[in-house]
Design a protein around this motif. Structure first.
Motif, mmCIF file in Angstrom:
data_model
loop_
_atom_site.group_PDB
_atom_site.id
_atom_site.type_symbol
_atom_site.label_atom_id
_atom_site.label_comp_id
_atom_site.label_asym_id
_atom_site.label_seq_id
_atom_site.Cartn_x
_atom_site.Cartn_y
_atom_site.Cartn_z
ATOM 1 N N VAL A 107 0.844 -1.201 0.000
ATOM 2 C CA VAL A 107 0.000 0.000 0.000
ATOM 3 C C VAL A 107 0.874 1.244 0.000
ATOM 4 N N ASP A 108 1.920 1.228 0.848
ATOM 5 C CA ASP A 108 2.838 2.375 0.894
ATOM 6 C C ASP A 108 3.456 2.619 -0.479
ATOM 7 N N GLN A 109 3.876 1.529 -1.086
ATOM 8 C CA GLN A 109 4.498 1.618 -2.410
ATOM 9 C C GLN A 109 3.524 2.214 -3.425
ATOM 10 N N ALA A 110 2.281 1.733 -3.372
ATOM 11 C CA ALA A 110 1.268 2.207 -4.324
ATOM 12 C C ALA A 110 0.946 3.665 -4.065
ATOM 13 N N GLU A 111 0.983 4.044 -2.789
ATOM 14 C CA GLU A 111 0.730 5.452 -2.463
ATOM 15 C C GLU A 111 1.850 6.338 -3.030
ATOM 16 N N ALA A 112 3.068 5.858 -2.881
ATOM 17 C CA ALA A 112 4.215 6.609 -3.416
ATOM 18 C C ALA A 112 4.108 6.723 -4.933
ATOM 19 N N ALA A 113 3.735 5.610 -5.569
ATOM 20 C CA ALA A 113 3.597 5.609 -7.033
ATOM 21 C C ALA A 113 2.506 6.582 -7.451
ATOM 22 N N LEU A 114 1.461 6.631 -6.642
ATOM 23 C CA LEU A 114 0.357 7.544 -6.953
ATOM 24 C C LEU A 114 0.837 8.988 -6.865
ATOM 25 N N LYS A 115 1.625 9.271 -5.825
ATOM 26 C CA LYS A 115 2.161 10.622 -5.648
ATOM 27 C C LYS A 115 3.013 10.998 -6.863
ATOM 28 N N ALA A 116 3.878 10.093 -7.257
ATOM 29 C CA ALA A 116 4.756 10.338 -8.400
ATOM 30 C C ALA A 116 3.923 10.593 -9.647
ATOM 31 N N ALA A 117 2.884 9.793 -9.823
ATOM 32 C CA ALA A 117 2.016 9.952 -10.997
ATOM 33 C C ALA A 117 1.297 11.287 -10.948
ATOM 34 N N ASP A 118 0.970 11.705 -9.735
ATOM 35 C CA ASP A 118 0.275 12.989 -9.563
ATOM 36 C C ASP A 118 1.192 14.134 -9.973
ATOM 37 N N VAL A 119 2.448 14.052 -9.495
ATOM 38 C CA VAL A 119 3.424 15.103 -9.836
ATOM 39 C C VAL A 119 3.615 15.141 -11.347
ATOM 40 N N GLU A 120 3.781 13.997 -11.915
ATOM 41 C CA GLU A 120 4.003 13.891 -13.355
ATOM 42 C C GLU A 120 2.810 14.478 -14.124
ATOM 43 N N ARG A 121 1.640 14.153 -13.625
ATOM 44 C CA ARG A 121 0.419 14.622 -14.277
ATOM 45 C C ARG A 121 0.377 16.150 -14.291
ATOM 46 N N HIS A 122 0.686 16.744 -13.112
ATOM 47 C CA HIS A 122 0.674 18.214 -13.021
ATOM 48 C C HIS A 122 1.683 18.824 -13.975
ATOM 49 N N LEU A 123 2.897 18.243 -13.963
ATOM 50 C CA LEU A 123 3.967 18.747 -14.817
ATOM 51 C C LEU A 123 3.535 18.741 -16.280
ATOM 52 N N ARG A 124 2.996 17.607 -16.720
ATOM 53 C CA ARG A 124 2.603 17.461 -18.138
ATOM 54 C C ARG A 124 1.445 18.400 -18.480
ATOM 55 N N LYS A 125 0.569 18.576 -17.495
ATOM 56 C CA LYS A 125 -0.583 19.452 -17.715
ATOM 57 C C LYS A 125 -0.117 20.893 -17.932
ATOM 58 N N GLN A 126 0.806 21.320 -17.019
ATOM 59 C CA GLN A 126 1.321 22.688 -17.118
ATOM 60 C C GLN A 126 2.034 22.891 -18.451
ATOM 61 N N GLU A 127 2.860 21.897 -18.785
ATOM 62 C CA GLU A 127 3.594 21.961 -20.050
ATOM 63 C C GLU A 127 2.644 22.141 -21.219
ATOM 64 N N SER A 144 0.440 17.670 -25.483
ATOM 65 C CA SER A 144 -0.948 17.435 -25.029
ATOM 66 C C SER A 144 -1.206 15.935 -24.902
ATOM 67 N N SER A 145 -0.630 15.115 -25.784
ATOM 68 C CA SER A 145 -0.761 13.654 -25.675
ATOM 69 C C SER A 145 -0.087 13.160 -24.413
ATOM 70 N N GLN A 146 1.099 13.740 -24.147
ATOM 71 C CA GLN A 146 1.825 13.329 -22.948
ATOM 72 C C GLN A 146 1.009 13.648 -21.691
ATOM 73 N N ALA A 147 0.330 14.800 -21.732
ATOM 74 C CA ALA A 147 -0.501 15.180 -20.580
ATOM 75 C C ALA A 147 -1.633 14.160 -20.385
ATOM 76 N N ALA A 148 -2.249 13.748 -21.520
ATOM 77 C CA ALA A 148 -3.351 12.776 -21.431
ATOM 78 C C ALA A 148 -2.829 11.449 -20.905
ATOM 79 N N ALA A 149 -1.624 11.038 -21.394
ATOM 80 C CA ALA A 149 -1.033 9.772 -20.952
ATOM 81 C C ALA A 149 -0.721 9.847 -19.461
ATOM 82 N N ALA A 150 -0.223 10.999 -18.999
ATOM 83 C CA ALA A 150 0.095 11.145 -17.575
ATOM 84 C C ALA A 150 -1.178 11.041 -16.730
#
Lengths: 65, 298
Positions: B85-105, B126-132
């Motif tokens: 669960v901890d691992q999945a939470e960390a992965a989720l956080k990373a995905a969240d950061v990535e998502r924000h970054l791609r969205k801003q870009e 824009s594709s990268q943002a959708a993938a993120a």
């Protein structure tokens, strides 16, 4: 009376007991009849004995079940 | 003399007739009335198997204990699942950061003029943002799975019942899907009376039943249903795909037995053990068959 009785873990039908009792009662009645000389009112004593036994056994079995 | 002779014959014949009648009645009763010594107490058994693998950490129940629905039966060591669960939470956080970054870009590039940035570049971001975004959803789902696995380390009773033949020990390794204990549903006890085929015409659903247990206890019940099929023992296939037919005698045959399901009126009356032997006597009363026939209409 239950339908079977247990003899050291093996259950037998109670009809066996009825059979033995009916045979004993037939024998007693037959003895009494012989003593009272009632056999002269009977046409065929062995047939009579068999029929008497069948009556007793049947009645006992029907009462039990 | 003649009178005595007539009396003799008459008396003997009379007792013979009575003997035949009584004998026939007993024969009918014993051989044709629907009863069987071959009855068994049955119950529904839930084979409890863990949904996740691991070492068994705790067993709060004992063998033959009564448990209520929802009670904890067993706990599997959850450290690994907690870490997952901890691992999945960390992965989720990373995905969240990535998502924000791609969205801003993507947002930034969308605003730029086509002289500054190529159309291709804009589309890529824009594709990268959708993938993120999708990656974030996947990480969320992975977290849900990890949480479910953690939840499933605790095994709860699915029904009220009795824990039976409990051999699992603390420290045993429990594999996924491999049953570790049997839980007998306490409300599911019923009787299977194995009746000869010859007696079936007198068996009707709804008929009252007396059940004599081998321990002398007597119960009442009702015929619940008569099955519509049993296995044909000749319907087997040998090794080379040929029919395997049992030889039988032409002269004598043995009536097969059909399992008739009987419901018990009062389950609380007597503690039953699944597998116990009993004698089952069906009383096909005319009144009762009338009532049974009238019941569905009313």
């Amino acid at each position: 009376m239950p339908r079977e009785f247990a003899l050291s873990g093996i259950l037998f039908p109670s009809l066996i007991v009825v059979f033995v009792i009916a045979a004993a009662v037939t024998w007693i009645i037959d003895g009494l009849m012989a003593r009272a000389n009632l056999h002269r009112y009977v046409w065929h004593p062995p047939l009579f004995r068999l029929a008497l036994f069948a009556c007793l056994f049947g009645a006992g079995g029907l009462l039990l079940y | 003399m003649n009178a005595i002779k007539a009396l003799r014959i008459l008396m003997t014949l009379a007792i013979c007739v009575i003997a035949v009648m009584v004998g026939t009645a007993l024969w009918d009763h014993y051989m044709l009335s629907p009863w069987t010594r071959d009855g068994r107490v049955r119950a529904d058994v839930v084979a409890i198997a863990p949904d996740v693998a691991g070492l068994i950490a705790d067993i709060p129940v004992h063998d033959n204990e009564y448990v209520h629905k929802g009670d904890l039966l067993m706990r599997i060591d959850d450290k690994r699942y907690q870490m997952a669960v901890d691992q999945a939470e960390a992965a989720l956080k990373a995905a969240d950061v990535e998502r924000h970054l791609r969205k801003q870009e993507a947002a930034r590039r969308a605003k730029l003029d086509s002289l500054v940035i190529s159309k291709e570049n804009r589309e890529t971001t824009s594709s990268q943002a959708a993938a993120a975004d999708a990656k974030y959803d996947a990480a969320q789902a992975a977290l849900d799975v990890a949480k479910l696995n953690l939840e499933r380390t605790e095994i709860h009773a699915p029904v009220d019942g009795y824990v039976t033949n409990f051999t699992a020990q603390v420290g045993d390794y429990a594999s996924v899907g491999k049953p570790v204990l049997a839980l007998i549903n306490a409300h599911s006890y019923y009787i299977l009376g194995y009746f000869e085929e010859t007696k079936l015409p007198r068996v009707r659903a709804g008929d009252p039943v007396r059940i004599h247990m081998m321990d002398g206890e007597e119960l009442t019940g009702r015929v619940q249903s008569v099955p519509r099929g049993i296995t044909d023992q000749n319907d087997t296939v040998g090794r080379s795909m040929l029919a395997n037919v049992n030889p039988t005698y032409n002269w004598v045959r043995l009536a097969q037995r059909i399992p008739v399901r009987i419901s018990i009126d009062d389950l609380e009356h007597h503690p039953l053990i699944a597998g116990q032997t009993c004698t089952v006597v069906i009383k096909p009363g005319k009144q009762d068959t009338k009532q049974a026939a009238a019941a569905p209409a009313g």
